[in-house]
Design an enzyme around this catalytic site. Sequence first.
Site, mmCIF file in Angstrom:
data_model
loop_
_atom_site.group_PDB
_atom_site.id
_atom_site.type_symbol
_atom_site.label_atom_id
_atom_site.label_comp_id
_atom_site.label_asym_id
_atom_site.label_seq_id
_atom_site.Cartn_x
_atom_site.Cartn_y
_atom_site.Cartn_z
ATOM 1 N N SER A 30 -9.711 -0.311 7.257
ATOM 2 C CA SER A 30 -9.182 -0.222 5.890
ATOM 3 C C SER A 30 -8.509 -1.460 5.333
ATOM 4 C CB SER A 30 -8.212 0.946 5.785
ATOM 5 O OG SER A 30 -8.944 2.129 5.646
ATOM 6 N N LYS A 84 0.840 -1.204 0.000
ATOM 7 C CA LYS A 84 0.000 0.000 0.000
ATOM 8 C C LYS A 84 0.875 1.255 0.000
ATOM 9 C CE LYS A 84 -3.902 2.068 2.548
ATOM 10 N NZ LYS A 84 -4.745 1.985 3.764
ATOM 11 N N SER A 99 -9.633 1.970 3.039
ATOM 12 C CA SER A 99 -8.810 2.683 2.101
ATOM 13 C C SER A 99 -7.801 1.810 1.347
ATOM 14 C CB SER A 99 -8.035 3.778 2.842
ATOM 15 O OG SER A 99 -7.194 3.221 3.820
HETATM 16 N N1 GLN Z 1 -12.832 4.354 6.390
HETATM 17 C C1 GLN Z 1 -12.253 4.808 7.619
HETATM 18 C C2 GLN Z 1 -11.879 6.260 7.486
HETATM 19 O O1 GLN Z 1 -12.178 6.822 6.502
HETATM 20 C C3 GLN Z 1 -11.092 3.957 7.978
HETATM 21 C C4 GLN Z 1 -9.877 4.288 7.226
HETATM 22 C C5 GLN Z 1 -8.734 3.426 7.576
HETATM 23 O O2 GLN Z 1 -8.874 2.408 8.242
HETATM 24 N N2 GLN Z 1 -7.562 3.871 7.174
HETATM 25 O O3 GLN Z 1 -11.293 6.823 8.357
#
Ligand code: GLN
Length: 477
Positions: free
Chosen positions: A178, A79, A154
């Site tokens: 994410s 990532k 994400s």
């Molecule tokens: N979707 C969540 C957010 O927008 C989690 C993001 C993540 O785990 N990096 O914060």
Amino acid sequence: MDLSRLTIDAARSAIQERKTTAVSLAEAMYDRIERDDPTVGAFLTLSKERALAKASEMDALAAKGEKLPPLGGVPVGIKDVLVTKGARSTAGSKILGNYMPPYDCTAVARLEAAGAVVLGKMNCDEFAMGSSNENSAWKPVHNPRDLSRVPGGSSGGSAAAVAADMAVATLGSDTGGSIRQPASFCGVVGLKPTYGRVSRYGLIAFASSLDHIGPLTKTAKDAAIVLRMIAGRDPMDSTSAEMPVPDYVAELEKPISGLKIGVAKEYFGEGLDGEVRKSVEAAIQKLADLGCEIIKLSLPHTKYAVPTYYIVATAEASSNLARFDGVRYGYRADGPGSLSEMYRRTRDRGFGTEVKRRIMLGTYVLSAGYYDAYYLKAQKVRTLLTRDFDQAFKQVDVIVTPTSPTAAFKLGEKVNDPVAMYLADIYTVTANLAGIPGISMPCGQTREKLPIGMQVLGKHFDETTILRVAHAYENAA
Ligand code: GLN
């Protein structure tokens, strides 16, 4: 070599036994990426030179008849929030558009030391803020199971690449879901370890008390193999735990009969899609058939989890992202005026809408007069949420929930409604707030053939048990 369903052990043994070479496997992966990634959008940067050098090194070992390390020759993706020396690392943001890190993230260095071949960097939401990968400054990712739908976020690129056989395994990061939510949307396995289990050194910070690094793979066993390699104390991250790393793989086959599985009513309430509910309930029944005891329980503070998360996460983000000012590294907007005008222009042009929204929310909840009402209150509720789990784990070994309330939604469906987007994390943020480990496993599909995921949560540092449950379920299903 057939790339579909290729697991770590299958790839490594084929290279070890000289049925293929690591170089030709990497090349086959790059051919696949060239063919399919224009429509999926999982990769941001390819690191071919680095990959082929590592692959040749593994081939040389195999040619000499030496035993390959656990990930010898296995093609992986990383990532883009994890820094890689000499390979562009943008975190999905324009503000780091040309950033060439001078060092490697510990988890990446450990994977490569275990023989992994790093194919490239995976697309993600900007600074890992998002649930659909539509917040990437570069391009969205499309779900390989249905290109009109999001892959989740994400770590959308990391999940999509594994689902589309463009990597055998990938690393993602999980601050509120994410890793697990995109794994469930794309039909792969995603593991968020315990806070402190894996060093965060070299992870571009979003919310430091919630950020975790973990694997996305095709099987629970592959998740166990990757975790074993990346886990453990790292002097470069003072929050990494000084605890021995178990042999997760050796423990996998232990039968799960007699384990106590908790089912919390708060995770099966309003907002849960009917098809997701049915699949997860069927999976729980399967675990009962395997001899587990199902215990109903309550985690009473769950309803506060999303607001608590979005206060703590944005507060920490506003502080972490203060470093991007156009002075030290990354993008700098040019133009006339004072130093503070340069800061303002850089941040205005460098950050996307969602990141700006989070910086403003976070600055607000930390500001004098609001700190006690929001930030401090959220920290207290965080403790209550953690206690819910402590209480529950006195009675049960693991807790099974849906990973996300719905299967993958359409691209564009939630982009104009941040609150609807935030609710996609309703079942995942609790594990980040409490620091406990969780894994998402595929557990069926909807009528439209979209993958459904179930989440198995465990006690602090008990990745072994959630991996065992996941592995047993996978074998039985
Ligand atoms: N979707 C969540 C957010 O927008 C989690 C993001 C993540 O785990 N990096 O914060």
